[in-house]
Design a protein around this motif. Structure first.
Motif, PDB file in Angstrom:
ATOM      1  N   GLN A  16     -81.291  39.264 -40.198  1.00 35.98           N
ATOM      2  CA  GLN A  16     -80.426  40.132 -40.992  1.00 35.98           C
ATOM      3  C   GLN A  16     -79.372  40.841 -40.139  1.00 35.98           C
ATOM      4  O   GLN A  16     -79.420  40.819 -38.903  1.00 35.98           O
ATOM      5  CB  GLN A  16     -81.266  41.176 -41.719  1.00 35.98           C
ATOM      6  CG  GLN A  16     -81.919  42.200 -40.809  1.00 35.98           C
ATOM      7  CD  GLN A  16     -82.715  43.221 -41.598  1.00 35.98           C
ATOM      8  OE1 GLN A  16     -82.148  43.940 -42.419  1.00 35.98           O
ATOM      9  NE2 GLN A  16     -84.020  43.264 -41.358  1.00 35.98           N
ATOM     10  N   GLN A  17     -78.423  41.447 -40.836  1.00 38.62           N
ATOM     11  CA  GLN A  17     -77.420  42.282 -40.190  1.00 38.62           C
ATOM     12  C   GLN A  17     -77.687  43.743 -40.528  1.00 38.62           C
ATOM     13  O   GLN A  17     -78.166  44.064 -41.616  1.00 38.62           O
ATOM     14  CB  GLN A  17     -76.009  41.884 -40.637  1.00 38.62           C
ATOM     15  CG  GLN A  17     -75.583  40.514 -40.132  1.00 38.62           C
ATOM     16  CD  GLN A  17     -74.095  40.304 -40.249  1.00 38.62           C
ATOM     17  OE1 GLN A  17     -73.397  40.962 -41.029  1.00 38.62           O
ATOM     18  NE2 GLN A  17     -73.571  39.373 -39.462  1.00 38.62           N
ATOM     19  N   ASN A  19     -75.559  47.370 -40.427  1.00 34.26           N
ATOM     20  CA  ASN A  19     -74.219  47.935 -40.270  1.00 34.26           C
ATOM     21  C   ASN A  19     -73.188  46.865 -39.925  1.00 34.26           C
ATOM     22  O   ASN A  19     -72.267  47.079 -39.124  1.00 34.26           O
ATOM     23  CB  ASN A  19     -74.223  49.039 -39.211  1.00 34.26           C
ATOM     24  CG  ASN A  19     -75.026  50.253 -39.650  1.00 34.26           C
ATOM     25  OD1 ASN A  19     -74.961  50.657 -40.813  1.00 34.26           O
ATOM     26  ND2 ASN A  19     -75.795  50.828 -38.738  1.00 34.26           N
ATOM     27  N   GLY A  20     -73.375  45.689 -40.532  1.00 32.45           N
ATOM     28  CA  GLY A  20     -72.422  44.601 -40.344  1.00 32.45           C
ATOM     29  C   GLY A  20     -72.547  43.869 -39.031  1.00 32.45           C
ATOM     30  O   GLY A  20     -71.713  43.011 -38.721  1.00 32.45           O
ATOM     31  N   LYS A  21     -73.579  44.158 -38.257  1.00 33.49           N
ATOM     32  CA  LYS A  21     -73.794  43.525 -36.961  1.00 33.49           C
ATOM     33  C   LYS A  21     -75.155  42.831 -36.948  1.00 33.49           C
ATOM     34  O   LYS A  21     -76.083  43.264 -37.630  1.00 33.49           O
ATOM     35  CB  LYS A  21     -73.764  44.566 -35.832  1.00 33.49           C
ATOM     36  CG  LYS A  21     -72.500  45.420 -35.787  1.00 33.49           C
ATOM     37  CD  LYS A  21     -71.307  44.615 -35.308  1.00 33.49           C
ATOM     38  CE  LYS A  21     -70.084  45.522 -35.158  1.00 33.49           C
ATOM     39  NZ  LYS A  21     -68.902  44.775 -34.681  1.00 33.49           N
ATOM     40  N   LYS A 353     -75.031  51.974 -35.087  1.00 30.62           N
ATOM     41  CA  LYS A 353     -73.818  51.508 -35.757  1.00 30.62           C
ATOM     42  C   LYS A 353     -73.445  50.096 -35.295  1.00 30.62           C
ATOM     43  O   LYS A 353     -72.714  49.382 -35.991  1.00 30.62           O
ATOM     44  CB  LYS A 353     -72.653  52.462 -35.489  1.00 30.62           C
ATOM     45  CG  LYS A 353     -72.851  53.860 -36.080  1.00 30.62           C
ATOM     46  CD  LYS A 353     -72.962  53.818 -37.590  1.00 30.62           C
ATOM     47  CE  LYS A 353     -73.090  55.221 -38.181  1.00 30.62           C
ATOM     48  NZ  LYS A 353     -73.289  55.183 -39.649  1.00 30.62           N
ATOM     49  N   GLY A 355     -75.797  47.850 -34.738  1.00 33.98           N
ATOM     50  CA  GLY A 355     -76.915  47.002 -35.118  1.00 33.98           C
ATOM     51  C   GLY A 355     -78.050  46.987 -34.118  1.00 33.98           C
ATOM     52  O   GLY A 355     -78.959  46.146 -34.227  1.00 33.98           O
TER      53      GLY A 355
END
Length: 406
Positions: A16-17, A19-21, A353, A355
Protein backbone atom coordinates in the motif's frame (compact mmCIF):
# COMPACT_ATOMS: atom_id res chain seq x y z
CA UNK A 1 18.65 -18.59 -1.67
CA UNK A 2 17.24 -15.56 0.18
CA UNK A 3 14.83 -13.75 -2.15
CA UNK A 4 13.72 -10.49 -0.52
CA UNK A 5 11.02 -9.84 -3.12
CA UNK A 6 9.54 -13.29 -2.56
CA UNK A 7 9.52 -12.58 1.17
CA UNK A 8 7.84 -9.21 0.67
CA UNK A 9 5.20 -10.76 -1.58
CA UNK A 10 3.94 -12.67 1.47
CA UNK A 11 3.06 -9.41 3.28
CA UNK A 12 0.13 -7.83 1.45
CA UNK A 13 0.11 -4.78 3.71
CA UNK A 14 3.49 -3.68 2.34
CA UNK A 15 1.98 -3.04 -1.10
CA UNK A 16 0.00 0.00 0.00
CA UNK A 17 0.80 3.69 -0.14
CA UNK A 18 0.76 6.06 2.83
CA UNK A 19 0.33 9.76 2.13
CA UNK A 20 0.81 9.02 -1.55
CA UNK A 21 4.16 7.31 -1.01
CA UNK A 22 5.08 3.61 -0.93
CA UNK A 23 4.92 2.37 2.65
CA UNK A 24 8.31 1.97 4.32
CA UNK A 25 7.53 0.16 7.55
CA UNK A 26 10.35 0.55 10.09
CA UNK A 27 8.42 0.15 13.35
CA UNK A 28 8.95 -3.57 13.85
CA UNK A 29 10.10 -3.30 17.46
CA UNK A 30 6.58 -2.06 18.25
CA UNK A 31 4.89 -4.75 16.15
CA UNK A 32 5.80 -6.69 13.05
CA UNK A 33 3.59 -7.15 10.02
CA UNK A 34 1.96 -10.56 9.49
CA UNK A 35 2.60 -12.83 6.51
CA UNK A 36 -0.37 -14.14 4.54
CA UNK A 37 0.30 -17.66 5.80
CA UNK A 38 -0.32 -16.51 9.39
CA UNK A 39 -3.43 -14.54 8.48
CA UNK A 40 -4.80 -17.52 6.56
CA UNK A 41 -4.38 -19.81 9.57
CA UNK A 42 -6.05 -17.25 11.84
CA UNK A 43 -8.93 -16.83 9.38
CA UNK A 44 -9.29 -20.59 8.94
CA UNK A 45 -9.82 -21.04 12.67
CA UNK A 46 -12.74 -18.62 12.73
CA UNK A 47 -14.30 -19.83 9.47
CA UNK A 48 -13.79 -23.59 9.87
CA UNK A 49 -12.80 -24.56 13.43
CA UNK A 50 -14.28 -21.98 15.80
CA UNK A 51 -14.93 -23.79 19.08
CA UNK A 52 -13.69 -23.68 22.64
CA UNK A 53 -10.77 -25.95 23.46
CA UNK A 54 -10.20 -28.71 26.02
CA UNK A 55 -13.88 -28.80 27.00
CA UNK A 56 -15.84 -30.46 24.26
CA UNK A 57 -16.25 -33.93 22.84
CA UNK A 58 -17.65 -32.62 19.57
CA UNK A 59 -15.52 -32.58 16.44
CA UNK A 60 -14.81 -28.85 16.16
CA UNK A 61 -13.69 -28.64 19.78
CA UNK A 62 -11.41 -31.62 19.32
CA UNK A 63 -9.90 -30.19 16.12
CA UNK A 64 -9.36 -26.75 17.69
CA UNK A 65 -7.73 -28.36 20.71
CA UNK A 66 -5.40 -30.40 18.50
CA UNK A 67 -4.34 -27.31 16.55
CA UNK A 68 -3.68 -25.20 19.66
CA UNK A 69 -1.70 -27.96 21.37
CA UNK A 70 0.29 -28.46 18.17
CA UNK A 71 1.15 -24.76 18.34
CA UNK A 72 2.31 -25.21 21.95
CA UNK A 73 4.66 -27.97 20.81
CA UNK A 74 5.99 -25.70 18.05
CA UNK A 75 6.80 -23.07 20.69
CA UNK A 76 8.46 -25.74 22.84
CA UNK A 77 10.76 -26.62 19.96
CA UNK A 78 11.28 -22.97 19.02
CA UNK A 79 12.72 -22.10 22.46
CA UNK A 80 13.98 -25.63 23.24
CA UNK A 81 11.92 -26.09 26.40
CA UNK A 82 12.26 -29.49 28.01
CA UNK A 83 8.49 -30.08 28.18
CA UNK A 84 5.53 -28.70 26.26
CA UNK A 85 3.67 -28.10 29.53
CA UNK A 86 6.34 -25.58 30.51
CA UNK A 87 4.91 -23.36 27.74
CA UNK A 88 2.09 -21.10 28.97
CA UNK A 89 -0.03 -19.07 26.54
CA UNK A 90 -0.43 -15.41 27.57
CA UNK A 91 -1.57 -12.13 26.03
CA UNK A 92 2.04 -11.00 25.63
CA UNK A 93 5.25 -10.11 27.42
CA UNK A 94 3.58 -7.63 29.76
CA UNK A 95 1.10 -10.18 31.06
CA UNK A 96 3.87 -12.76 31.43
CA UNK A 97 6.01 -10.45 33.56
CA UNK A 98 3.05 -9.40 35.70
CA UNK A 99 2.10 -13.04 36.17
CA UNK A 100 5.56 -13.93 37.42
CA UNK A 101 5.79 -10.91 39.73
CA UNK A 102 2.40 -11.79 41.24
CA UNK A 103 3.02 -15.50 41.85
CA UNK A 104 6.39 -14.72 43.46
CA UNK A 105 4.73 -12.57 46.14
CA UNK A 106 4.79 -15.32 48.77
CA UNK A 107 8.48 -15.99 48.11
CA UNK A 108 9.68 -12.51 49.10
CA UNK A 109 9.76 -10.68 52.41
CA UNK A 110 10.81 -7.30 53.77
CA UNK A 111 14.35 -6.24 52.76
CA UNK A 112 14.76 -8.98 50.14
CA UNK A 113 16.14 -7.56 46.91
CA UNK A 114 15.12 -7.56 43.26
CA UNK A 115 17.69 -6.69 40.58
CA UNK A 116 16.74 -5.22 37.21
CA UNK A 117 18.67 -3.03 34.77
CA UNK A 118 18.56 0.51 33.47
CA UNK A 119 17.70 -0.86 30.02
CA UNK A 120 14.31 -2.27 30.93
CA UNK A 121 10.95 -1.58 29.32
CA UNK A 122 8.39 -0.25 31.79
CA UNK A 123 6.83 -3.73 31.71
CA UNK A 124 9.95 -5.07 33.40
CA UNK A 125 10.07 -2.24 35.95
CA UNK A 126 6.54 -1.56 37.22
CA UNK A 127 5.56 -5.17 38.11
CA UNK A 128 8.66 -5.41 40.33
CA UNK A 129 7.92 -2.05 41.94
CA UNK A 130 4.45 -3.37 42.74
CA UNK A 131 5.98 -6.54 44.18
CA UNK A 132 8.23 -4.39 46.36
CA UNK A 133 5.15 -2.50 47.60
CA UNK A 134 3.41 -5.76 48.47
CA UNK A 135 6.35 -7.35 50.26
CA UNK A 136 8.71 -4.64 51.47
CA UNK A 137 11.44 -5.86 49.14
CA UNK A 138 13.89 -3.39 47.61
CA UNK A 139 14.69 -2.71 43.96
CA UNK A 140 18.30 -2.46 42.76
CA UNK A 141 19.20 -1.31 39.26
CA UNK A 142 22.27 -2.22 37.18
CA UNK A 143 23.50 1.07 35.65
CA UNK A 144 24.65 1.71 32.09
CA UNK A 145 27.55 3.69 30.66
CA UNK A 146 27.50 6.40 28.00
CA UNK A 147 27.19 3.70 25.29
CA UNK A 148 24.18 2.10 26.97
CA UNK A 149 26.21 -0.95 28.02
CA UNK A 150 25.34 -2.58 31.34
CA UNK A 151 27.96 -2.15 34.07
CA UNK A 152 28.05 -5.70 35.39
CA UNK A 153 30.53 -4.85 38.14
CA UNK A 154 27.48 -3.49 39.93
CA UNK A 155 25.71 -6.82 39.53
CA UNK A 156 28.66 -8.43 41.34
CA UNK A 157 28.23 -5.90 44.14
CA UNK A 158 24.46 -6.30 44.37
CA UNK A 159 24.21 -10.09 44.39
CA UNK A 160 23.85 -11.60 47.86
CA UNK A 161 21.70 -13.94 49.92
CA UNK A 162 19.10 -11.15 49.92
CA UNK A 163 18.74 -11.33 46.13
CA UNK A 164 15.53 -13.17 45.28
CA UNK A 165 14.85 -12.02 41.70
CA UNK A 166 17.02 -10.97 38.76
CA UNK A 167 14.97 -9.82 35.77
CA UNK A 168 16.56 -8.34 32.64
CA UNK A 169 15.82 -8.10 28.96
CA UNK A 170 17.88 -9.92 26.39
CA UNK A 171 17.61 -7.05 23.90
CA UNK A 172 16.73 -3.44 24.67
CA UNK A 173 13.63 -2.30 22.81
CA UNK A 174 14.78 1.34 22.90
CA UNK A 175 18.38 0.90 21.77
CA UNK A 176 18.60 -2.62 20.36
CA UNK A 177 21.48 -3.47 22.68
CA UNK A 178 22.06 -7.21 23.14
CA UNK A 179 22.75 -7.87 26.79
CA UNK A 180 25.23 -10.56 27.95
CA UNK A 181 22.53 -12.85 29.31
CA UNK A 182 24.82 -15.84 29.71
CA UNK A 183 27.21 -13.84 31.88
CA UNK A 184 24.38 -12.36 33.95
CA UNK A 185 22.87 -15.79 34.58
CA UNK A 186 26.25 -17.32 35.46
CA UNK A 187 27.01 -14.56 37.97
CA UNK A 188 23.55 -14.90 39.51
CA UNK A 189 23.76 -18.68 39.84
CA UNK A 190 27.18 -18.40 41.48
CA UNK A 191 26.23 -15.80 44.06
CA UNK A 192 22.54 -16.30 44.89
CA UNK A 193 19.54 -18.61 44.61
CA UNK A 194 17.45 -15.92 42.91
CA UNK A 195 14.77 -16.57 40.32
CA UNK A 196 16.07 -15.49 36.91
CA UNK A 197 13.59 -13.94 34.48
CA UNK A 198 14.49 -13.00 30.90
CA UNK A 199 12.37 -10.59 28.85
CA UNK A 200 12.71 -11.94 25.32
CA UNK A 201 10.24 -9.64 23.58
CA UNK A 202 12.95 -8.16 21.38
CA UNK A 203 15.17 -11.23 21.06
CA UNK A 204 12.73 -13.97 20.05
CA UNK A 205 12.02 -12.32 16.65
CA UNK A 206 15.70 -11.92 15.80
CA UNK A 207 17.77 -14.94 16.83
CA UNK A 208 17.66 -18.49 18.16
CA UNK A 209 16.46 -18.98 21.73
CA UNK A 210 17.51 -21.98 23.86
CA UNK A 211 16.06 -21.74 27.35
CA UNK A 212 17.70 -24.95 28.54
CA UNK A 213 21.16 -23.80 27.49
CA UNK A 214 20.43 -20.34 28.87
CA UNK A 215 19.32 -21.88 32.20
CA UNK A 216 16.82 -19.14 33.01
CA UNK A 217 13.89 -19.89 35.30
CA UNK A 218 11.40 -17.90 33.23
CA UNK A 219 11.43 -16.54 29.67
CA UNK A 220 8.68 -14.34 28.25
CA UNK A 221 7.96 -12.97 24.79
CA UNK A 222 5.17 -11.62 22.57
CA UNK A 223 3.79 -13.11 19.39
CA UNK A 224 2.94 -9.83 17.69
CA UNK A 225 6.59 -8.79 17.40
CA UNK A 226 7.45 -12.03 15.58
CA UNK A 227 4.85 -12.09 12.79
CA UNK A 228 1.95 -13.47 14.89
CA UNK A 229 -1.32 -11.71 15.84
CA UNK A 230 -1.59 -9.23 18.69
CA UNK A 231 -2.83 -10.58 21.99
CA UNK A 232 -0.53 -13.61 21.87
CA UNK A 233 2.50 -14.39 23.95
CA UNK A 234 4.42 -17.04 25.83
CA UNK A 235 5.60 -17.56 29.37
CA UNK A 236 8.14 -20.35 29.74
CA UNK A 237 8.87 -21.57 33.24
CA UNK A 238 10.80 -24.53 34.59
CA UNK A 239 8.47 -27.35 35.60
CA UNK A 240 9.54 -27.61 39.23
CA UNK A 241 9.19 -23.86 39.75
CA UNK A 242 5.76 -23.54 38.13
CA UNK A 243 4.49 -26.52 40.12
CA UNK A 244 5.73 -24.93 43.35
CA UNK A 245 4.13 -21.51 42.79
CA UNK A 246 0.44 -20.52 43.12
CA UNK A 247 -1.94 -19.72 40.23
CA UNK A 248 -2.35 -16.23 38.81
CA UNK A 249 -5.99 -16.03 37.68
CA UNK A 250 -8.82 -18.16 39.01
CA UNK A 251 -11.66 -19.57 36.93
CA UNK A 252 -12.43 -22.23 34.38
CA UNK A 253 -9.71 -24.46 32.93
CA UNK A 254 -7.25 -23.98 35.80
CA UNK A 255 -9.07 -26.20 38.29
CA UNK A 256 -8.88 -29.91 38.96
CA UNK A 257 -11.86 -29.88 41.33
CA UNK A 258 -13.99 -26.99 42.57
CA UNK A 259 -16.48 -26.90 45.43
CA UNK A 260 -17.58 -24.39 48.03
CA UNK A 261 -15.35 -26.19 50.49
CA UNK A 262 -12.24 -25.57 48.41
CA UNK A 263 -10.57 -25.91 45.03
CA UNK A 264 -7.66 -27.95 43.75
CA UNK A 265 -5.68 -26.80 40.75
CA UNK A 266 -5.04 -28.37 37.39
CA UNK A 267 -1.61 -29.52 36.34
CA UNK A 268 0.65 -27.61 33.99
CA UNK A 269 0.14 -25.76 31.73
CA UNK A 270 -3.55 -25.29 32.53
CA UNK A 271 -2.89 -24.10 36.08
CA UNK A 272 -1.85 -20.77 34.52
CA UNK A 273 -4.37 -20.63 31.65
CA UNK A 274 -7.65 -19.67 33.31
CA UNK A 275 -10.59 -18.90 31.06
CA UNK A 276 -11.07 -19.13 27.32
CA UNK A 277 -7.73 -18.58 25.56
CA UNK A 278 -7.04 -16.69 22.35
CA UNK A 279 -7.38 -19.91 20.38
CA UNK A 280 -7.13 -18.45 16.89
CA UNK A 281 -4.20 -16.25 17.85
CA UNK A 282 -2.39 -19.10 19.59
CA UNK A 283 -2.77 -21.34 16.55
CA UNK A 284 -1.55 -18.50 14.32
CA UNK A 285 1.49 -18.09 16.60
CA UNK A 286 2.46 -21.60 15.56
CA UNK A 287 2.10 -20.53 11.93
CA UNK A 288 4.40 -17.56 12.61
CA UNK A 289 7.01 -19.97 13.94
CA UNK A 290 6.57 -22.03 10.77
CA UNK A 291 7.26 -18.88 8.73
CA UNK A 292 10.39 -18.03 10.74
CA UNK A 293 11.75 -21.55 10.46
CA UNK A 294 11.03 -21.72 6.74
CA UNK A 295 12.97 -18.51 6.13
CA UNK A 296 15.65 -19.61 8.59
CA UNK A 297 16.60 -17.91 11.84
CA UNK A 298 20.20 -17.42 10.71
CA UNK A 299 18.96 -15.82 7.48
CA UNK A 300 16.76 -13.43 9.45
CA UNK A 301 19.56 -12.53 11.84
CA UNK A 302 22.12 -11.97 9.10
CA UNK A 303 19.79 -9.83 6.98
CA UNK A 304 18.64 -7.67 9.89
CA UNK A 305 22.20 -7.16 11.12
CA UNK A 306 23.25 -6.12 7.61
CA UNK A 307 20.36 -3.63 7.53
CA UNK A 308 21.40 -2.25 10.92
CA UNK A 309 25.03 -1.85 9.91
CA UNK A 310 24.05 -0.13 6.65
CA UNK A 311 21.51 2.16 8.32
CA UNK A 312 23.90 3.26 11.03
CA UNK A 313 26.69 3.93 8.56
CA UNK A 314 24.43 6.01 6.32
CA UNK A 315 22.78 7.92 9.15
CA UNK A 316 26.07 8.81 10.81
CA UNK A 317 27.12 10.60 7.64
CA UNK A 318 24.42 13.17 8.43
CA UNK A 319 25.87 16.12 10.31
CA UNK A 320 24.68 16.56 13.92
CA UNK A 321 22.98 13.16 14.05
CA UNK A 322 23.58 11.10 17.18
CA UNK A 323 23.00 7.33 17.41
CA UNK A 324 22.42 6.06 20.95
CA UNK A 325 24.26 2.87 21.83
CA UNK A 326 26.36 3.30 18.70
CA UNK A 327 29.31 1.28 20.03
CA UNK A 328 27.31 -1.47 21.73
CA UNK A 329 26.49 -4.91 20.37
CA UNK A 330 23.01 -4.39 18.88
CA UNK A 331 20.38 -6.01 16.74
CA UNK A 332 17.33 -4.82 14.87
CA UNK A 333 17.21 -1.20 16.05
CA UNK A 334 18.86 2.14 15.38
CA UNK A 335 17.79 4.89 17.78
CA UNK A 336 18.86 8.45 17.00
CA UNK A 337 18.23 12.18 17.21
CA UNK A 338 18.95 15.17 15.04
CA UNK A 339 20.60 17.53 17.48
CA UNK A 340 19.34 21.08 17.48
CA UNK A 341 16.12 20.35 15.57
CA UNK A 342 13.50 20.03 18.30
CA UNK A 343 11.73 16.93 19.53
CA UNK A 344 11.85 13.49 17.95
CA UNK A 345 8.15 13.51 17.08
CA UNK A 346 8.75 16.38 14.64
CA UNK A 347 11.11 14.16 12.68
CA UNK A 348 8.65 11.28 12.88
CA UNK A 349 5.80 13.37 11.48
CA UNK A 350 7.89 14.55 8.54
CA UNK A 351 8.94 10.96 7.81
CA UNK A 352 5.30 9.86 7.97
CA UNK A 353 4.41 12.38 5.26
CA UNK A 354 6.92 10.48 3.11
CA UNK A 355 5.30 7.13 3.88
CA UNK A 356 8.02 6.12 6.36
CA UNK A 357 6.80 4.60 9.62
CA UNK A 358 9.16 4.93 12.59
CA UNK A 359 8.58 5.19 16.34
CA UNK A 360 9.34 8.36 18.30
CA UNK A 361 9.28 9.22 21.99
CA UNK A 362 10.56 7.42 25.07
CA UNK A 363 9.60 3.89 23.91
CA UNK A 364 8.30 2.98 27.38
CA UNK A 365 11.86 3.36 28.68
CA UNK A 366 11.84 6.72 30.43
CA UNK A 367 14.84 5.90 32.68
CA UNK A 368 17.01 5.44 29.57
CA UNK A 369 15.89 8.80 28.21
CA UNK A 370 16.54 10.43 31.58
CA UNK A 371 20.05 8.96 31.60
CA UNK A 372 20.82 10.57 28.22
CA UNK A 373 18.97 13.76 29.25
CA UNK A 374 16.59 13.61 26.29
CA UNK A 375 12.81 13.41 25.93
CA UNK A 376 12.94 10.65 23.34
CA UNK A 377 14.51 9.33 20.17
CA UNK A 378 13.61 8.42 16.62
CA UNK A 379 13.69 4.62 16.41
CA UNK A 380 13.90 2.67 13.17
CA UNK A 381 13.57 -1.08 13.67
CA UNK A 382 13.94 -3.84 11.13
CA UNK A 383 12.40 -7.14 10.05
CA UNK A 384 13.13 -9.75 7.39
CA UNK A 385 11.03 -7.92 4.75
CA UNK A 386 12.91 -4.60 4.97
CA UNK A 387 15.31 -3.61 2.20
CA UNK A 388 18.41 -1.51 1.74
CA UNK A 389 16.38 0.73 -0.57
CA UNK A 390 14.06 1.44 2.34
CA UNK A 391 17.08 2.46 4.42
CA UNK A 392 18.02 4.88 1.64
CA UNK A 393 14.50 6.32 1.80
CA UNK A 394 14.83 6.72 5.57
CA UNK A 395 18.15 8.52 5.23
CA UNK A 396 16.78 10.89 2.60
CA UNK A 397 13.76 11.52 4.80
CA UNK A 398 15.92 12.35 7.79
CA UNK A 399 17.95 14.77 5.67
CA UNK A 400 14.73 16.45 4.55
CA UNK A 401 13.53 16.67 8.16
CA UNK A 402 16.81 18.26 9.14
CA UNK A 403 16.48 20.91 6.43
CA UNK A 404 12.88 21.67 7.41
CA UNK A 405 13.55 21.85 11.16
CA UNK A 406 16.90 23.68 11.19
Amino acid sequence: MFDIQEIRSQFTILNQQVNGKPLVYLDNAATSQKPNSVLEVWNKYYTELNANVHRGIHTLSQLATEEMELSRRKVQKFINAKHDFEVIFTKGTTEGLNLIAYILTQKLKKDDEIIISYLEHHSNIVPWQLLCERTGAKLRVIPIDENGILQLDYLDQYLSEKTKVVSVNQVSNALGIVNPIEEIIAKTRKNSDAYIIIDGAQSAPHFTIDVQKMDCDFFVFSGHKMYAPMGTGILYGKQEILEDLPPFHGGGEMIATCSFDGTTYAGLPFKYEAGTPNVGGNIALGAAIDFIEKVGQSTIQNHENALLEYAQRQLLEIENLKVYGEKANRTGVVSFNLEGTGISSDVGMILDKMGIAVRTGHHCTQPIMDFFNIAGTVRASFAIYNTFQEIDSLVEGVKKAQRMLS
